[in-house]
Motif scaffolding. Structure first.
Motif, PDB file in Angstrom:
ATOM      1  N   LYS A 147      -2.637  -1.340   5.675  1.00 51.35           N
ATOM      2  CA  LYS A 147      -1.812  -1.247   4.472  1.00 51.35           C
ATOM      3  C   LYS A 147      -1.355   0.186   4.226  1.00 51.35           C
ATOM      4  O   LYS A 147      -0.159   0.434   3.973  1.00 51.35           O
ATOM      5  CB  LYS A 147      -2.607  -1.760   3.271  1.00 51.35           C
ATOM      6  CG  LYS A 147      -1.950  -1.536   1.921  1.00 51.35           C
ATOM      7  CD  LYS A 147      -2.875  -1.995   0.792  1.00 51.35           C
ATOM      8  CE  LYS A 147      -2.343  -1.588  -0.572  1.00 51.35           C
ATOM      9  NZ  LYS A 147      -3.236  -2.040  -1.673  1.00 51.35           N
ATOM     10  N   ARG A 159      10.332  -4.771   8.543  1.00 52.35           N
ATOM     11  CA  ARG A 159       9.427  -5.010   7.410  1.00 52.35           C
ATOM     12  C   ARG A 159       9.490  -3.848   6.424  1.00 52.35           C
ATOM     13  O   ARG A 159       9.577  -4.052   5.204  1.00 52.35           O
ATOM     14  CB  ARG A 159       8.003  -5.211   7.909  1.00 52.35           C
ATOM     15  CG  ARG A 159       6.979  -5.378   6.776  1.00 52.35           C
ATOM     16  CD  ARG A 159       5.583  -5.667   7.277  1.00 52.35           C
ATOM     17  NE  ARG A 159       5.490  -6.990   7.893  1.00 52.35           N
ATOM     18  CZ  ARG A 159       5.392  -7.210   9.179  1.00 52.35           C
ATOM     19  NH1 ARG A 159       5.346  -6.170  10.015  1.00 52.35           N
ATOM     20  NH2 ARG A 159       5.336  -8.427   9.661  1.00 52.35           N
ATOM     21  N   HIS A 276      -0.344  -7.707   6.268  1.00 54.68           N
ATOM     22  CA  HIS A 276       0.807  -6.837   6.028  1.00 54.68           C
ATOM     23  C   HIS A 276       1.054  -6.662   4.530  1.00 54.68           C
ATOM     24  O   HIS A 276       0.737  -7.548   3.729  1.00 54.68           O
ATOM     25  CB  HIS A 276       2.071  -7.407   6.679  1.00 54.68           C
ATOM     26  CG  HIS A 276       2.021  -7.450   8.170  1.00 54.68           C
ATOM     27  ND1 HIS A 276       2.046  -6.318   8.956  1.00 54.68           N
ATOM     28  CD2 HIS A 276       1.926  -8.510   9.026  1.00 54.68           C
ATOM     29  CE1 HIS A 276       1.988  -6.665  10.236  1.00 54.68           C
ATOM     30  NE2 HIS A 276       1.906  -7.980  10.301  1.00 54.68           N
ATOM     31  N   VAL A 278       3.216  -6.473   1.073  1.00 56.23           N
ATOM     32  CA  VAL A 278       4.276  -7.331   0.540  1.00 56.23           C
ATOM     33  C   VAL A 278       5.245  -6.552  -0.338  1.00 56.23           C
ATOM     34  O   VAL A 278       6.274  -7.077  -0.760  1.00 56.23           O
ATOM     35  CB  VAL A 278       3.671  -8.494  -0.271  1.00 56.23           C
ATOM     36  CG1 VAL A 278       2.859  -9.402   0.635  1.00 56.23           C
ATOM     37  CG2 VAL A 278       2.813  -7.987  -1.430  1.00 56.23           C
ATOM     38  N   SER A 279       4.893  -5.300  -0.635  1.00 55.20           N
ATOM     39  CA  SER A 279       5.770  -4.455  -1.447  1.00 55.20           C
ATOM     40  C   SER A 279       5.395  -3.005  -1.185  1.00 55.20           C
ATOM     41  O   SER A 279       4.436  -2.709  -0.476  1.00 55.20           O
ATOM     42  CB  SER A 279       5.624  -4.783  -2.938  1.00 55.20           C
ATOM     43  OG  SER A 279       4.436  -4.209  -3.467  1.00 55.20           O
ATOM     44  N   ASP A 284      -0.544  -3.555  -4.984  1.00 52.06           N
ATOM     45  CA  ASP A 284      -0.390  -4.939  -4.549  1.00 52.06           C
ATOM     46  C   ASP A 284      -1.253  -5.198  -3.315  1.00 52.06           C
ATOM     47  O   ASP A 284      -1.312  -4.377  -2.390  1.00 52.06           O
ATOM     48  CB  ASP A 284       1.068  -5.242  -4.212  1.00 52.06           C
ATOM     49  CG  ASP A 284       1.935  -5.337  -5.454  1.00 52.06           C
ATOM     50  OD1 ASP A 284       1.361  -5.469  -6.558  1.00 52.06           O
ATOM     51  OD2 ASP A 284       3.165  -5.258  -5.324  1.00 52.06           O
ATOM     52  N   ARG A 287      -0.696  -9.318   2.299  1.00 53.52           N
ATOM     53  CA  ARG A 287      -0.705 -10.740   2.622  1.00 53.52           C
ATOM     54  C   ARG A 287      -1.511 -10.931   3.906  1.00 53.52           C
ATOM     55  O   ARG A 287      -1.134 -10.445   4.968  1.00 53.52           O
ATOM     56  CB  ARG A 287       0.711 -11.278   2.805  1.00 53.52           C
ATOM     57  CG  ARG A 287       0.735 -12.768   3.182  1.00 53.52           C
ATOM     58  CD  ARG A 287       2.143 -13.292   3.403  1.00 53.52           C
ATOM     59  NE  ARG A 287       2.886 -13.320   2.135  1.00 53.52           N
ATOM     60  CZ  ARG A 287       3.987 -12.605   1.916  1.00 53.52           C
ATOM     61  NH1 ARG A 287       4.440 -11.792   2.861  1.00 53.52           N
ATOM     62  NH2 ARG A 287       4.606 -12.692   0.757  1.00 53.52           N
TER      63      ARG A 287
END
Length: 418
Positions: A147, A159, A276, A278-279, A284, A287
């Motif tokens: 992350k 991504r 991975h 997500v924002s 956050d 996922r």
């Protein structure tokens, strides 16, 4: 050795040093626990000697279960108490708690190797930049190391672009190769008055009993994709050895009076997942897609092992401790054939929390994120030091392997034996 129910200690395996910072002990000795003794005898009848080697040269065999508990003080050993606490007293170490890493700060740009110049962190709602004099070491675990890399611009370009994160280093392997063990429990009723003991009591690591059956299972498996072939070939080569295990079986007590649980755990799954962001918001959660049983070989191998596990309560010396035709938990869940075993696994298998592999130490073109010195590809001075660097998951609990990575990383950072 008699008290522990040990058949042998291999001459080729060096015993663990009694002076090491992490001490281990044997919580269930055959002399004190008749069920542990019976377990050893059952697996001895299957052809597996009981060993006390902490680092045996082969994985298949019956084990004296070890726990990270100091046998003298009876206290649990951990990285915090045995490494962190002593290090916290050093004048050159500052530990900052309640801080969130926002991203790693880089100078330079691809294709030249970039330099990690520090980290940006949030503390009590304020953003600070902490500068690195020499290198940045990332150790946030299988989910959060990947992350932080992606938040910092290291990852798959599309991504990151979709999340408005500027690309610093292109590497689609970040967050991929996620591996974890799956385990499944069967709980059986004991005869009146039988005591199991707290926690895991016994452990055995087994290949499939029928080698012809295993070959047929592999031969009938769906073809693997080109991207999966290297990983598949490595795991398949390990399983093809009769000295290597494709599962671990264990006996434990889960708090229900008059019941004991038997468990089976994968050793090396063929299935791999991903984790991975997500924002671009560091708060956050990523996922996580573990993709358990996505490779049908995992379900098939586990089903065969579950059938073996199902027979243990009525096998040899162990049958004296389990109630004949006793209850099972969950009720009405007999495992009688491969199909019922597959169904039970789909409905009851759970994670072991052994996640690893999302920043693998492999050649970059083979799925790697870090090199053999744990340096992130494309950087000069950013290392990852945790279970995310495992290219293939260890065959049992990965704790000791995580410590080994940390010890090796310490030598590399100090320039010892590099």
């Amino acid at each position: 050795m008699q008290a522990m129910g040990i058949d042998h200690v291999s001459d080729t395996d060096k015993p663990a040093s009694p002076d090491g910072p992490i001490q281990v002990s044997f919580p269930s000795l055959a002399q004190k626990n008749p069920m542990a003794k019976a377990w050893n005898e059952v697996f001895r009848d299957m052809g597996y000697k009981t060993t006390a080697d902490l680092f045996p040269t082969q994985s298949a065999g019956n084990r004296c279960y070890t726990a990270a508990i100091n046998p003298q003080t009876k206290k649990r050993m951990s990285a915090d108490s045995q490494y962190g606490e002593p290090a916290s007293k050093r004048p050159n170490l500052t530990i900052i708690t309640e801080a969130t890493v926002l991203k790693i700060l880089f100078s330079g740009s691809s294709p030249a190797k970039t330099v990690a110049k520090g980290v940006e962190v949030s503390i009590d709602g304020e953003t600070y930049s902490i500068t690195a004099n020499k290198e940045v070491i990332l150790s946030a675990g299988a989910f959060h190391s990947a992350k932080v890399l992606e938040l910092s611009g290291v990852g798959e370009p599309n991504r990151l672009r979709n999340l408005d994160i500027p690309l610093v280093i292109e590497n689609a392997n970040v967050g991929e190769n996620l591996q974890n063990h799956v385990m499944c429990m069967r709980t059986f009723e004991l005869d009146q008055g039988v005591k199991v003991g707290d926690g895991i009591q016994s452990l055995a690591c087994l290949p499939l009993q029928d080698r012809a059956q295993q070959k047929e299972t592999f031969d009938n498996a769906p073809p693997v994709t080109r991207n999966e072939k290297d990983f598949y070939d490595v795991v398949r080569a390990i399983f093809d050895s009769p000295d290597e295990a494709s599962c671990s079986m264990f006996m434990t007590f889960i708090g229900l009076p008059n019941f004991a649980s038997l468990g089976v755990m994968q050793s090396m799954p063929f299935s791999r997942g991903s984790s991975h962001i997500v924002s671009s918001n560091p708060d956050d959660k990523p996922r996580i897609d573990p993709r358990f049983f996505s490779n049908p070989l995992d379900l098939e191998i586990m089903a065969y092992h579950l059938l073996t596990l199902e027979k243990l309560p009525s096998t040899g010396p162990l049958s004296a401790f389990f109630k004949k035709d006793g209850q099972c938990i969950p009720p009405n869940t007999a495992v009688t054939d491969l199909e019922s075993a597959r169904k039970y696994l789909r409905e009851n298998a759970v994670t072991t929390y052994h996640s690893c592999g999302t920043a693998a130490m492999l050649p970059r073109e083979k799925g790697g994120v870090v090199d053999q010195d744990l340096v992130v590809y494309g950087t000069r001075n950013l290392r990852v030091v945790d279970a995310s660097i495992f290219p293939v998951i260890p065959q049992a609990n990965p704790m000791s392997t995580v410590y080994a990575v940390a010890e090796r990383a310490a030598d590399l950072i100090k320039g010892v034996g590099a």
